[in-house]
Motif scaffolding. Structure first.
Motif, PDB file in Angstrom:
ATOM      1  N   THR A 179       0.837  -1.206  -0.080  1.00  0.00           N
ATOM      2  CA  THR A 179      -0.025   0.212  -0.039  1.00  0.00           C
ATOM      3  C   THR A 179       0.865   1.383  -0.138  1.00  0.00           C
ATOM      4  O   THR A 179       0.657   2.144  -0.587  1.00  0.00           O
ATOM      5  CB  THR A 179      -0.833  -0.066   1.270  1.00  0.00           C
ATOM      6  N   ALA A 180       2.146   1.275   0.786  1.00  0.00           N
ATOM      7  CA  ALA A 180       2.819   2.299   0.682  1.00  0.00           C
ATOM      8  C   ALA A 180       3.510   2.272  -0.291  1.00  0.00           C
ATOM      9  O   ALA A 180       3.804   3.637  -1.038  1.00  0.00           O
ATOM     10  CB  ALA A 180       3.767   2.251   1.776  1.00  0.00           C
ATOM     11  N   GLU A 181       3.931   1.304  -1.170  1.00  0.00           N
ATOM     12  CA  GLU A 181       4.504   1.363  -2.415  1.00  0.00           C
ATOM     13  C   GLU A 181       3.796   1.946  -3.592  1.00  0.00           C
ATOM     14  O   GLU A 181       4.354   2.730  -4.140  1.00  0.00           O
ATOM     15  CB  GLU A 181       5.238   0.149  -2.629  1.00  0.00           C
ATOM     16  N   VAL A 182       2.680   1.432  -3.766  1.00  0.00           N
ATOM     17  CA  VAL A 182       2.029   1.976  -4.617  1.00  0.00           C
ATOM     18  C   VAL A 182       1.337   3.471  -4.552  1.00  0.00           C
ATOM     19  O   VAL A 182       1.413   4.232  -5.649  1.00  0.00           O
ATOM     20  CB  VAL A 182       0.260   1.142  -5.001  1.00  0.00           C
ATOM     21  N   ARG A 183       1.361   3.950  -3.296  1.00  0.00           N
ATOM     22  CA  ARG A 183       1.077   5.319  -3.167  1.00  0.00           C
ATOM     23  C   ARG A 183       2.411   6.330  -3.476  1.00  0.00           C
ATOM     24  O   ARG A 183       2.310   7.152  -4.105  1.00  0.00           O
ATOM     25  CB  ARG A 183       1.036   5.636  -1.798  1.00  0.00           C
ATOM     26  N   TRP A 184       3.549   5.637  -3.253  1.00  0.00           N
ATOM     27  CA  TRP A 184       4.669   6.560  -3.735  1.00  0.00           C
ATOM     28  C   TRP A 184       4.868   6.270  -5.206  1.00  0.00           C
ATOM     29  O   TRP A 184       5.213   7.162  -5.891  1.00  0.00           O
ATOM     30  CB  TRP A 184       5.959   6.078  -3.079  1.00  0.00           C
ATOM     31  N   VAL A 185       4.673   5.026  -5.563  1.00  0.00           N
ATOM     32  CA  VAL A 185       4.652   5.098  -7.225  1.00  0.00           C
ATOM     33  C   VAL A 185       3.589   6.054  -7.961  1.00  0.00           C
ATOM     34  O   VAL A 185       3.982   6.426  -8.988  1.00  0.00           O
ATOM     35  CB  VAL A 185       4.397   3.641  -7.683  1.00  0.00           C
ATOM     36  N   ARG A 186       2.590   5.956  -7.641  1.00  0.00           N
ATOM     37  CA  ARG A 186       1.567   6.977  -8.091  1.00  0.00           C
ATOM     38  C   ARG A 186       2.182   8.395  -8.229  1.00  0.00           C
ATOM     39  O   ARG A 186       2.144   8.912  -9.197  1.00  0.00           O
ATOM     40  CB  ARG A 186       0.354   6.820  -7.161  1.00  0.00           C
ATOM     41  N   GLY A 187       2.558   8.783  -7.165  1.00  0.00           N
ATOM     42  CA  GLY A 187       3.122  10.173  -7.004  1.00  0.00           C
ATOM     43  C   GLY A 187       4.403  10.364  -7.859  1.00  0.00           C
ATOM     44  O   GLY A 187       4.367  11.514  -8.579  1.00  0.00           O
TER      45      GLY A 187
END
Length: 215
Positions: A167-175
């Motif tokens: 969840t943390a990774e996908v948030r960062w990747v989206r940004g």
């Protein structure tokens, strides 16, 4: 799923990325990797470096171009990257960026060499990674809400952890993807220019020289 590679050690990827700048002998390669701090995600070890270079040569990704000797020092072989090696470098980085695989160092390795890919391609690869991450997150959430919910939490903490990490990774990747897509990422014009001209940026060349043997 990740491709099966002829040379699977991530250190091989680091070697290929270093030889893109110019031909070098193994000691120079090691010095440059340390100067760039690129080897830390790729299992850098002196002993394995020479074996990795030999394996890259065996599969045609690098080629010995000359041997030189200075004074009483052992003979040193200079290697250059081949066209198949360049293709392998680009394809390998694409895979590391696109495919979420166990082991965070794989993604870090891909990010550390992101410059070998064009910005627009990275936007697409990151979008595909986001899709894969969303699927993994949904699967973990379903597991926690399904039959596994009847188990004591002690038996589910690894799934909870994986869910939190993804969840943390996908948030960062989206940004990060958004910064590239909307043009707000610092250094984006230079990145695009590099892929337009095919010329290695001067600062990268200077960094490579800084990591070489002074004599």
């Amino acid at each position: 799923m990740a491709d099966r590679r002829k040379v699977s050690n991530l250190l091989g990827l680091a070697v290929l990325s270093t030889l893109v700048t110019r031909p070098m002998y193994p000691y120079e390669i090691a010095s440059v990797l340390r100067a760039r701090s690129k080897g830390e995600h790729m299992g850098f070890k002196w002993g394995s470096l020479y074996r990795v270079v030999q394996n890259l040569e065996k599969h045609g990704f690098v080629q010995a171009v000359q041997s030189e000797r200075q004074g009483g020092r052992p003979e040193r072989t200079v290697y250059r990257i081949t066209e198949p090696g360049r293709a392998e470098l680009v394809d390998w980085v694409r895979e590391l960026v696109r495919v979420p695989e166990p082991g965070e160092d794989r993604f870090k390795a891909g990010l550390s060499l992101l410059g070998v890919l064009a910005p627009d391609e990275v936007v697409d690869l990151l979008e595909r990674r986001i899709g894969a991450l969303d699927e993994q997150i949904a699967a973990a959430e379903a597991e926690l809400a399904g039959d596994a919910a009847q188990l004591p939490r002690l038996f589910l903490v690894e799934t909870e952890y994986e869910l939190a990490v993804r969840t943390a990774e996908v948030r960062w990747v989206r940004g990060f993807r958004k910064e590239i897509a909307d043009g707000s990422l610092p250094g984006l014009p230079q990145w695009r220019e590099f892929h337009r001209t095919g010329e290695v940026p001067a600062e990268l060349t200077e960094l490579a020289e800084r990591g070489t043997d002074p004599d």
